[in-house]
Scaffold this motif. Structure first.
Motif, PDB file in Angstrom:
ATOM      1  N   PHE A 143      37.239-100.938 -78.551  1.00 46.63           N
ATOM      2  CA  PHE A 143      36.745-100.101 -77.455  1.00 46.63           C
ATOM      3  C   PHE A 143      37.855-100.004 -76.413  1.00 46.63           C
ATOM      4  O   PHE A 143      38.148-100.972 -75.708  1.00 46.63           O
ATOM      5  CB  PHE A 143      35.484-100.721 -76.857  1.00 46.63           C
ATOM      6  CG  PHE A 143      34.852 -99.909 -75.758  1.00 46.63           C
ATOM      7  CD1 PHE A 143      34.575 -98.562 -75.931  1.00 46.63           C
ATOM      8  CD2 PHE A 143      34.511-100.496 -74.547  1.00 46.63           C
ATOM      9  CE1 PHE A 143      33.989 -97.807 -74.918  1.00 46.63           C
ATOM     10  CE2 PHE A 143      33.908 -99.763 -73.535  1.00 46.63           C
ATOM     11  CZ  PHE A 143      33.657 -98.417 -73.724  1.00 46.63           C
ATOM     12  N   LEU A 144      38.496 -98.843 -76.328  1.00 46.64           N
ATOM     13  CA  LEU A 144      39.696 -98.669 -75.507  1.00 46.64           C
ATOM     14  C   LEU A 144      39.531 -97.698 -74.351  1.00 46.64           C
ATOM     15  O   LEU A 144      40.386 -97.646 -73.469  1.00 46.64           O
ATOM     16  CB  LEU A 144      40.857 -98.189 -76.387  1.00 46.64           C
ATOM     17  CG  LEU A 144      41.239 -99.090 -77.570  1.00 46.64           C
ATOM     18  CD1 LEU A 144      42.354 -98.445 -78.379  1.00 46.64           C
ATOM     19  CD2 LEU A 144      41.659-100.475 -77.093  1.00 46.64           C
ATOM     20  N   SER A 145      38.450 -96.921 -74.344  1.00 48.11           N
ATOM     21  CA  SER A 145      38.301 -95.878 -73.327  1.00 48.11           C
ATOM     22  C   SER A 145      36.846 -95.787 -72.878  1.00 48.11           C
ATOM     23  O   SER A 145      35.946 -95.596 -73.700  1.00 48.11           O
ATOM     24  CB  SER A 145      38.760 -94.532 -73.892  1.00 48.11           C
ATOM     25  OG  SER A 145      38.479 -93.487 -72.993  1.00 48.11           O
ATOM     26  N   LEU A 146      36.623 -95.943 -71.591  1.00 51.95           N
ATOM     27  CA  LEU A 146      35.277 -95.805 -71.029  1.00 51.95           C
ATOM     28  C   LEU A 146      35.084 -94.368 -70.579  1.00 51.95           C
ATOM     29  O   LEU A 146      35.687 -93.923 -69.596  1.00 51.95           O
ATOM     30  CB  LEU A 146      35.086 -96.754 -69.846  1.00 51.95           C
ATOM     31  CG  LEU A 146      33.795 -96.530 -69.051  1.00 51.95           C
ATOM     32  CD1 LEU A 146      32.570 -96.858 -69.907  1.00 51.95           C
ATOM     33  CD2 LEU A 146      33.793 -97.332 -67.759  1.00 51.95           C
ATOM     34  N   ASN A 147      34.246 -93.651 -71.296  1.00 51.27           N
ATOM     35  CA  ASN A 147      33.928 -92.271 -70.912  1.00 51.27           C
ATOM     36  C   ASN A 147      32.755 -92.313 -69.933  1.00 51.27           C
ATOM     37  O   ASN A 147      31.605 -92.474 -70.319  1.00 51.27           O
ATOM     38  CB  ASN A 147      33.598 -91.460 -72.156  1.00 51.27           C
ATOM     39  CG  ASN A 147      34.852 -91.128 -72.926  1.00 51.27           C
ATOM     40  OD1 ASN A 147      35.394 -90.047 -72.813  1.00 51.27           O
ATOM     41  ND2 ASN A 147      35.346 -92.096 -73.708  1.00 51.27           N
ATOM     42  N   TYR A 148      33.098 -92.160 -68.657  1.00 50.24           N
ATOM     43  CA  TYR A 148      32.156 -92.498 -67.597  1.00 50.24           C
ATOM     44  C   TYR A 148      31.064 -91.459 -67.387  1.00 50.24           C
ATOM     45  O   TYR A 148      29.909 -91.793 -67.112  1.00 50.24           O
ATOM     46  CB  TYR A 148      32.937 -92.698 -66.301  1.00 50.24           C
ATOM     47  CG  TYR A 148      32.125 -93.260 -65.163  1.00 50.24           C
ATOM     48  CD1 TYR A 148      31.447 -94.472 -65.306  1.00 50.24           C
ATOM     49  CD2 TYR A 148      32.039 -92.591 -63.944  1.00 50.24           C
ATOM     50  CE1 TYR A 148      30.707 -94.998 -64.258  1.00 50.24           C
ATOM     51  CE2 TYR A 148      31.308 -93.118 -62.893  1.00 50.24           C
ATOM     52  CZ  TYR A 148      30.643 -94.321 -63.050  1.00 50.24           C
ATOM     53  OH  TYR A 148      29.902 -94.835 -62.022  1.00 50.24           O
ATOM     54  N   ALA A 149      31.413 -90.199 -67.478  1.00 51.24           N
ATOM     55  CA  ALA A 149      30.398 -89.146 -67.332  1.00 51.24           C
ATOM     56  C   ALA A 149      29.648 -88.999 -68.657  1.00 51.24           C
ATOM     57  O   ALA A 149      30.159 -89.361 -69.718  1.00 51.24           O
ATOM     58  CB  ALA A 149      31.038 -87.827 -66.928  1.00 51.24           C
ATOM     59  N   TYR A 150      28.435 -88.483 -68.594  1.00 51.68           N
ATOM     60  CA  TYR A 150      27.642 -88.314 -69.815  1.00 51.68           C
ATOM     61  C   TYR A 150      27.263 -86.853 -69.969  1.00 51.68           C
ATOM     62  O   TYR A 150      26.723 -86.238 -69.051  1.00 51.68           O
ATOM     63  CB  TYR A 150      26.369 -89.156 -69.761  1.00 51.68           C
ATOM     64  CG  TYR A 150      25.616 -89.183 -71.070  1.00 51.68           C
ATOM     65  CD1 TYR A 150      26.028 -89.998 -72.111  1.00 51.68           C
ATOM     66  CD2 TYR A 150      24.490 -88.377 -71.272  1.00 51.68           C
ATOM     67  CE1 TYR A 150      25.359 -90.044 -73.319  1.00 51.68           C
ATOM     68  CE2 TYR A 150      23.811 -88.415 -72.476  1.00 51.68           C
ATOM     69  CZ  TYR A 150      24.246 -89.243 -73.495  1.00 51.68           C
ATOM     70  OH  TYR A 150      23.572 -89.265 -74.688  1.00 51.68           O
ATOM     71  N   SER A 151      27.586 -86.313 -71.140  1.00 47.98           N
ATOM     72  CA  SER A 151      27.269 -84.909 -71.422  1.00 47.98           C
ATOM     73  C   SER A 151      26.232 -84.836 -72.537  1.00 47.98           C
ATOM     74  O   SER A 151      26.425 -85.423 -73.603  1.00 47.98           O
ATOM     75  CB  SER A 151      28.532 -84.145 -71.842  1.00 47.98           C
ATOM     76  OG  SER A 151      29.448 -84.070 -70.772  1.00 47.98           O
ATOM     77  N   ALA A 152      25.153 -84.145 -72.273  1.00 47.62           N
ATOM     78  CA  ALA A 152      24.146 -83.858 -73.298  1.00 47.62           C
ATOM     79  C   ALA A 152      24.324 -82.412 -73.720  1.00 47.62           C
ATOM     80  O   ALA A 152      24.478 -81.522 -72.876  1.00 47.62           O
ATOM     81  CB  ALA A 152      22.734 -84.072 -72.743  1.00 47.62           C
ATOM     82  N   TYR A 153      24.321 -82.179 -75.019  1.00 47.35           N
ATOM     83  CA  TYR A 153      24.508 -80.835 -75.561  1.00 47.35           C
ATOM     84  C   TYR A 153      23.204 -80.345 -76.174  1.00 47.35           C
ATOM     85  O   TYR A 153      22.474 -81.113 -76.806  1.00 47.35           O
ATOM     86  CB  TYR A 153      25.580 -80.837 -76.655  1.00 47.35           C
ATOM     87  CG  TYR A 153      26.962 -81.174 -76.173  1.00 47.35           C
ATOM     88  CD1 TYR A 153      27.934 -80.182 -76.052  1.00 47.35           C
ATOM     89  CD2 TYR A 153      27.313 -82.475 -75.848  1.00 47.35           C
ATOM     90  CE1 TYR A 153      29.223 -80.485 -75.627  1.00 47.35           C
ATOM     91  CE2 TYR A 153      28.597 -82.788 -75.423  1.00 47.35           C
ATOM     92  CZ  TYR A 153      29.538 -81.800 -75.305  1.00 47.35           C
ATOM     93  OH  TYR A 153      30.813 -82.105 -74.887  1.00 47.35           O
ATOM     94  N   GLY A 154      22.925 -79.065 -75.990  1.00 50.48           N
ATOM     95  CA  GLY A 154      21.719 -78.506 -76.577  1.00 50.48           C
ATOM     96  C   GLY A 154      21.661 -77.007 -76.359  1.00 50.48           C
ATOM     97  O   GLY A 154      22.670 -76.352 -76.070  1.00 50.48           O
ATOM     98  N   ILE A 155      20.464 -76.465 -76.503  1.00 52.45           N
ATOM     99  CA  ILE A 155      20.225 -75.033 -76.320  1.00 52.45           C
ATOM    100  C   ILE A 155      19.527 -74.842 -74.975  1.00 52.45           C
ATOM    101  O   ILE A 155      18.490 -75.451 -74.720  1.00 52.45           O
ATOM    102  CB  ILE A 155      19.356 -74.468 -77.462  1.00 52.45           C
ATOM    103  CG1 ILE A 155      19.896 -74.912 -78.827  1.00 52.45           C
ATOM    104  CG2 ILE A 155      19.272 -72.952 -77.349  1.00 52.45           C
ATOM    105  CD1 ILE A 155      21.325 -74.542 -79.097  1.00 52.45           C
ATOM    106  N   TRP A 156      20.087 -73.987 -74.137  1.00 49.90           N
ATOM    107  CA  TRP A 156      19.598 -73.792 -72.775  1.00 49.90           C
ATOM    108  C   TRP A 156      18.795 -72.501 -72.651  1.00 49.90           C
ATOM    109  O   TRP A 156      19.089 -71.514 -73.304  1.00 49.90           O
ATOM    110  CB  TRP A 156      20.775 -73.752 -71.801  1.00 49.90           C
ATOM    111  CG  TRP A 156      21.476 -75.080 -71.700  1.00 49.90           C
ATOM    112  CD1 TRP A 156      22.347 -75.620 -72.594  1.00 49.90           C
ATOM    113  CD2 TRP A 156      21.343 -76.030 -70.640  1.00 49.90           C
ATOM    114  NE1 TRP A 156      22.766 -76.858 -72.167  1.00 49.90           N
ATOM    115  CE2 TRP A 156      22.173 -77.139 -70.966  1.00 49.90           C
ATOM    116  CE3 TRP A 156      20.612 -76.068 -69.453  1.00 49.90           C
ATOM    117  CZ2 TRP A 156      22.290 -78.259 -70.143  1.00 49.90           C
ATOM    118  CZ3 TRP A 156      20.730 -77.180 -68.628  1.00 49.90           C
ATOM    119  CH2 TRP A 156      21.552 -78.262 -68.976  1.00 49.90           C
TER     120      TRP A 156
END
Length: 466
Positions: free
Chosen positions: A166-179
């Motif tokens: 584990f080398l990179s902390l991806n701090y923001a969270y993105s949820a993908y879907g249909i809008w």
């Protein structure tokens, strides 16, 4: 794309243009180097931070700005008042920091983001990043009985791991879907479709009402590869996605991928795509959607912030998972693609590696995460950290999506490991698919051929997803 690049799957931007070749050719020191600053470990200092060790933090000054980082630094200083903190922010991460990595004098924390991020493949292959595993196993700032790893949303460790570390902390969270617009759907009496058959039936109604069922950014058609892969993963299971990530032969020709590609190709064949979308970029297509010209658009959870200037106040945008393709899909309808973005790393040659790990632990506290969300209107990778915060309709919908999934969120990593495969090859093939210049079967063949080329290229470092 402007400043919004920092919000869209930044680990997927795993090639830092000019940085890649330079870094690959320069030794930057292995990750077995012991940092100079180490103090005594204790219940209040589990990572052994040396109290008076200076800490240097460099932030990508993009869509999120730098003010949130100053708040995190203030929290760090409260815990370690003797530590002097040097803060800087830049949009030119690679140009600014690449020489320092090569010289063995990097900062202690780097927000390696933006269009000029340093190539992750180069950093990983040179051992330039500290293993964050110790951080995962450390107690969280909020509860000494809960490990940091247990406070993270699903997929965060996966998307930040290379070769099992584990080398990179991806701090923001993105949820993908249909809008879609809740206002529009309520006004028309439409319900979001949970199956593909229902989607096609609803598209027929939407078109009859004089609205384009779907719009999409033809200039960035990979946006419409996302629902294909999400639907394929839900139908065939995570092994389908892992085969793609691992560049396995015929992974893109799996029956589930073929079925998903056929389904979404049907949108083009049946005339359910907005006329002219082929020539639009993401902002243009999303603006058409906000103006009610189309009912559906595929995007990630940065959409609300990206479109805030043109979204009608009563639009009430909402996101939903891709519809199930069959009644026997291996994943439930509620499963969706969720992944981290905005990567933070601790350089292995930093003078204060312990402090770097501790800084990330501060960021992952509920206070640190909530403050980020308030300041930049984005969710973080910390579970439940948005509770009690007044979110817009879009982000409120995203939190509902996460809760409803009950831990079944998933993601793919091929676009992190091999950025050009998605950004160039999948993007181009998807543009041809939705313009009806190739069929779904040809789309699968075309991308598989590209994946094979990547697999067979000895100059490209390969990663194995377990």
């Amino acid at each position: 794309m402007g400043h919004t690049i920092s919000r869209r799957g930044l680990l997927q931007g795993a090639a830092g243009v000019a940085a890649a070749s330079t870094l690959a050719g320069c030794a930057m020191g292995g990750d077995d180097a012991e940092d100079d600053a180490k103090g005594e470990t204790s219940a209040s200092n589990p990572l052994g931070v040396k109290e008076d060790a200076p800490l240097e933090v460099v932030i990508f000054n993009g869509g999120f700005g730098e003010e949130y980082a100053k708040a995190h630094e203030a929290m760090y200083r409260q815990r370690h008042p003797q530590a002097e903190i040097k803060h800087s922010a830049t949009q030119q991460i690679a140009e600014t920091l690449q020489p320092r990595f090569v010289a063995g004098d990097p900062p202690d924390v780097v927000n390696n983001s933006g269009g000029s991020q340093i190539d992750f493949n180069g950093l990983v292959s040179q051992g330039a990043l500290a293993d964050l595993g110790e951080l995962l196993d450390a107690p969280s700032l909020d509860d000494p009985d809960t490990k940091v790893r247990d406070t993270l949303l699903p997929g965060i460790v996966d998307v930040g791991s290379y070769d099992g570390k584990f080398l990179s902390l991806n701090y923001a969270y993105s949820a993908y879907g249909i809008w879609y617009s809740q206002k529009l759907f309520e006004a028309k009496g439409w319900a979001y479709p949970r199956t593909w058959d229902d989607m096609i039936a609803l598209c027929k109604q939407i078109k009859a009402a004089g609205i384009a069922p779907w719009t999409y950014p033809g200039k960035h058609a990979r946006y419409m590869s996302w629902p294909i892969l999400a639907a394929a993963g839900k139908m065939g299971g995570l092994d389908v996605i892992k085969a793609i990530d691992n560049l396995e032969p015929n992974a893109w020709k799996h029956d589930a991928v073929k079925a998903a590609a056929e389904a979404y190709y049907q949108l083009a064949v049946d005339g359910y795509l907005q006329p002219g979308a082929e020539g639009m970029d993401h902002v243009q297509s999303q603006t058409e959607w906000c103006r009610g010209k189309a009912a559906f658009v595929s995007c990630g959870s940065w959409l609300e912030n990206e479109q805030k200037a043109v979204t009608p106040p009563d639009f009430r945008m909402a996101v939903a998972p891709t519809p199930s393709l069959t009644t026997s899909d291996k994943m439930p309808y509620e499963a969706f693609r969720g992944t981290g973005s905005e990567p933070f790393v601790v350089p292995s040659k930093g003078k204060n590696v312990r402090g770097g790990l501790e800084y990330l632990r501060v960021m992952l506290s509920r206070q640190g995460a909530a403050d980020f969300t308030r300041k930049v209107s984005s969710l973080t990778c910390v579970r439940g950290s948005s509770e009690g915060i007044d979110l817009g309709p879009g982000l409120t919908s995203v939190t509902g999506l996460i809760d409803a999934s009950k831990g079944t969120a998933f993601t793919w990593l091929y676009s992190s490991y091999y950025r050009k495969l998605e950004r160039e090859r999948v993007d181009a093939a998807s543009a041809e698919l939705y313009a009806k210049r190739i069929t779904a079967a040809q789309w699968c063949d075309k991308i598989q051929k590209s994946a094979d080329e990547f697999a067979q290229d000895p100059a490209i470092k390969k990663y194995k997803r377990a």
